[in-house]
Design a protein around this motif. Sequence first.
Motif, PDB file in Angstrom:
ATOM      1  N   VAL A   1       0.859  -1.191   0.000  1.00  9.89           N
ATOM      2  CA  VAL A   1       0.000   0.000   0.000  1.00  9.89           C
ATOM      3  C   VAL A   1       0.894   1.239   0.000  1.00  9.89           C
ATOM      4  N   ASP A   2       0.680   2.115  -1.029  1.00  5.73           N
ATOM      5  CA  ASP A   2       1.525   3.313  -1.113  1.00  5.73           C
ATOM      6  C   ASP A   2       0.988   4.426  -0.210  1.00  5.73           C
ATOM      7  N   SER A   3       1.655   5.561  -0.264  1.00  2.00           N
ATOM      8  CA  SER A   3       1.307   6.686   0.605  1.00  2.00           C
ATOM      9  C   SER A   3      -0.102   7.206   0.359  1.00  2.00           C
ATOM     10  N   TYR A   4      -0.633   6.943  -0.828  1.00  2.00           N
ATOM     11  CA  TYR A   4      -1.976   7.415  -1.168  1.00  2.00           C
ATOM     12  C   TYR A   4      -3.061   6.383  -0.848  1.00  2.00           C
ATOM     13  N   GLY A   5      -2.646   5.251  -0.280  1.00  7.41           N
ATOM     14  CA  GLY A   5      -3.606   4.226   0.090  1.00  7.41           C
ATOM     15  C   GLY A   5      -3.945   3.252  -1.020  1.00  7.41           C
ATOM     16  N   ASN A   6      -3.198   3.324  -2.109  1.00  5.19           N
ATOM     17  CA  ASN A   6      -3.459   2.424  -3.233  1.00  5.19           C
ATOM     18  C   ASN A   6      -2.710   1.100  -3.047  1.00  5.19           C
ATOM     19  N   GLU A   7      -3.412   0.004  -3.256  1.00  3.31           N
ATOM     20  CA  GLU A   7      -2.822  -1.323  -3.059  1.00  3.31           C
ATOM     21  C   GLU A   7      -2.277  -1.855  -4.383  1.00  3.31           C
ATOM     22  N   ASP A   8      -1.088  -2.415  -4.327  1.00  3.57           N
ATOM     23  CA  ASP A   8      -0.449  -2.960  -5.530  1.00  3.57           C
ATOM     24  C   ASP A   8       0.147  -4.324  -5.189  1.00  3.57           C
ATOM     25  N   LEU A   9      -0.283  -5.355  -5.901  1.00  3.76           N
ATOM     26  CA  LEU A   9       0.232  -6.704  -5.660  1.00  3.76           C
ATOM     27  C   LEU A   9       1.578  -6.836  -6.364  1.00  3.76           C
ATOM     28  N   ALA A  10       2.628  -6.952  -5.585  1.00  2.39           N
ATOM     29  CA  ALA A  10       3.987  -6.963  -6.143  1.00  2.39           C
ATOM     30  C   ALA A  10       4.746  -8.215  -5.703  1.00  2.39           C
ATOM     31  N   TYR A  11       5.768  -8.565  -6.508  1.00  2.38           N
ATOM     32  CA  TYR A  11       6.617  -9.699  -6.141  1.00  2.38           C
ATOM     33  C   TYR A  11       7.457  -9.333  -4.928  1.00  2.38           C
ATOM     34  N   VAL A  12       7.523 -10.275  -3.983  1.00  3.88           N
ATOM     35  CA  VAL A  12       8.404 -10.076  -2.825  1.00  3.88           C
ATOM     36  C   VAL A  12       9.564 -11.062  -2.873  1.00  3.88           C
ATOM     37  N   ILE A  13       9.343 -12.212  -3.513  1.00  6.07           N
ATOM     38  CA  ILE A  13      10.406 -13.211  -3.685  1.00  6.07           C
ATOM     39  C   ILE A  13      10.236 -13.890  -5.044  1.00  6.07           C
ATOM     40  N   LYS A  14      11.376 -14.072  -5.732  1.00  7.12           N
ATOM     41  CA  LYS A  14      11.405 -14.848  -6.970  1.00  7.12           C
ATOM     42  C   LYS A  14      12.526 -15.873  -6.853  1.00  7.12           C
ATOM     43  N   THR A  15      12.204 -17.145  -7.185  1.00  6.45           N
ATOM     44  CA  THR A  15      13.224 -18.189  -7.098  1.00  6.45           C
ATOM     45  C   THR A  15      13.142 -19.101  -8.315  1.00  6.45           C
ATOM     46  N   SER A  16      14.218 -19.830  -8.530  1.00  7.24           N
ATOM     47  CA  SER A  16      14.251 -20.824  -9.602  1.00  7.24           C
ATOM     48  C   SER A  16      15.048 -22.020  -9.115  1.00  7.24           C
ATOM     49  N   PHE A  17      14.500 -23.233  -9.334  1.00  2.93           N
ATOM     50  CA  PHE A  17      15.156 -24.456  -8.899  1.00  2.93           C
ATOM     51  C   PHE A  17      15.277 -25.422 -10.070  1.00  2.93           C
ATOM     52  N   SER A  18      16.479 -25.901 -10.326  1.00  2.00           N
ATOM     53  CA  SER A  18      16.683 -26.906 -11.377  1.00  2.00           C
ATOM     54  C   SER A  18      16.342 -28.275 -10.813  1.00  2.00           C
ATOM     55  N   LYS A  19      16.217 -29.247 -11.706  1.00  2.00           N
ATOM     56  CA  LYS A  19      15.922 -30.616 -11.264  1.00  2.00           C
ATOM     57  C   LYS A  19      17.025 -31.133 -10.353  1.00  2.00           C
ATOM     58  N   ASP A  20      18.279 -30.857 -10.694  1.00  2.00           N
ATOM     59  CA  ASP A  20      19.398 -31.341  -9.879  1.00  2.00           C
ATOM     60  C   ASP A  20      19.336 -30.784  -8.473  1.00  2.00           C
ATOM     61  N   THR A  21      18.986 -29.503  -8.354  1.00  2.00           N
ATOM     62  CA  THR A  21      18.902 -28.892  -7.023  1.00  2.00           C
ATOM     63  C   THR A  21      17.734 -29.482  -6.240  1.00  2.00           C
ATOM     64  N   LEU A  22      16.587 -29.655  -6.896  1.00  2.00           N
ATOM     65  CA  LEU A  22      15.426 -30.238  -6.218  1.00  2.00           C
ATOM     66  C   LEU A  22      15.735 -31.647  -5.729  1.00  2.00           C
ATOM     67  N   ASP A  23      16.525 -32.405  -6.514  1.00  2.00           N
ATOM     68  CA  ASP A  23      16.915 -33.764  -6.105  1.00  2.00           C
ATOM     69  C   ASP A  23      17.655 -33.748  -4.768  1.00  2.00           C
ATOM     70  N   LYS A  24      18.430 -32.711  -4.507  1.00  2.00           N
ATOM     71  CA  LYS A  24      19.271 -32.647  -3.314  1.00  2.00           C
ATOM     72  C   LYS A  24      18.502 -32.221  -2.057  1.00  2.00           C
ATOM     73  N   ILE A  25      17.348 -31.599  -2.247  1.00  2.00           N
ATOM     74  CA  ILE A  25      16.634 -30.999  -1.118  1.00  2.00           C
ATOM     75  C   ILE A  25      15.823 -32.044  -0.346  1.00  2.00           C
TER      76      ILE A  25
END
Length: 276
Positions: free
Chosen positions: A223-247
């Motif tokens: 919510v900005d100073s004028y009270g307007n709401e904006d849906l924004a990215y807070v986290i972006k991630t990317s996982f390869s198959k090899d990384t997912l295998d390890k988790i």
Amino acid sequence: MKRLLCGSLLALTVFLAACSASDISATPAEKEEIKLEMESSFSTNAEGVAIVKGKTNKDASVSLGILNKVDVSPDGSFEKEVTLKSDKAVTKELTVKLDGEKVKKEITILPSSEYAENIQKGSEDDTQDKSADVAEKEVKSVEETFKDSVSQKVKLAKETTVNGQFGIKPYTANITMTSLGGFTNKSAARNYLLNVKEAISAVKAIDFSDYSNVRINVKYPFVDSYGNEDLAYVIKTSFSKDTLDKINTDNLLVKNIPTIADEFWSHPTVTANLPQ
């Protein structure tokens, strides 16, 4: 005496006449010979319909195959439509009956070249349609399996959307969640990472061996100073198959997600409050 003799001769004459008439009436009437004029084979049109026709006695009854009666015109001509179900020739038996006698004739229904081509083309189209249907079902099955797992595992998000490329291997998928946030900036940052962990668990719960990459993103309304709401990215991630295998999600600490992800980005307000 003379009268008696005349009477006897008259009686004999009547008797002989009666016997002669009886012999004539007892003689059976001559049966009409069955006539049948028709070809032995008939070709279909482009739609697979053949017209079987011929000519016989006007009082005859005609049938084609079993229980297929054929109407006979007053002049003895007849015709019947026969439809082929494939591009193979079919043999049928035609029967003509008259005065207790019958004549049978085998006829062959031949597919025309046009009809055979149409059948072949239709078969190819059906094969292509069936292949397309199978491919579409496989795509839906892969996509639905992925979405079902996300739906079951992701519980801390207000809303979750899934899209990706599920038609050609290797598959790719994108999971985007709208987080519930937190009471403080630090709790909110932790919850964003918990959203990512739940999404990883959803991917790990299925056979992801045919996936090359999965992107997991989190959004939250600002919510900005004028009270307007904006849906924004807070986290972006990317996982390869090899990384997912390890988790191992059972022992995964959310604070380690930024370092184990193949790609990680966070909003500046989130970066400052990530758990250490």
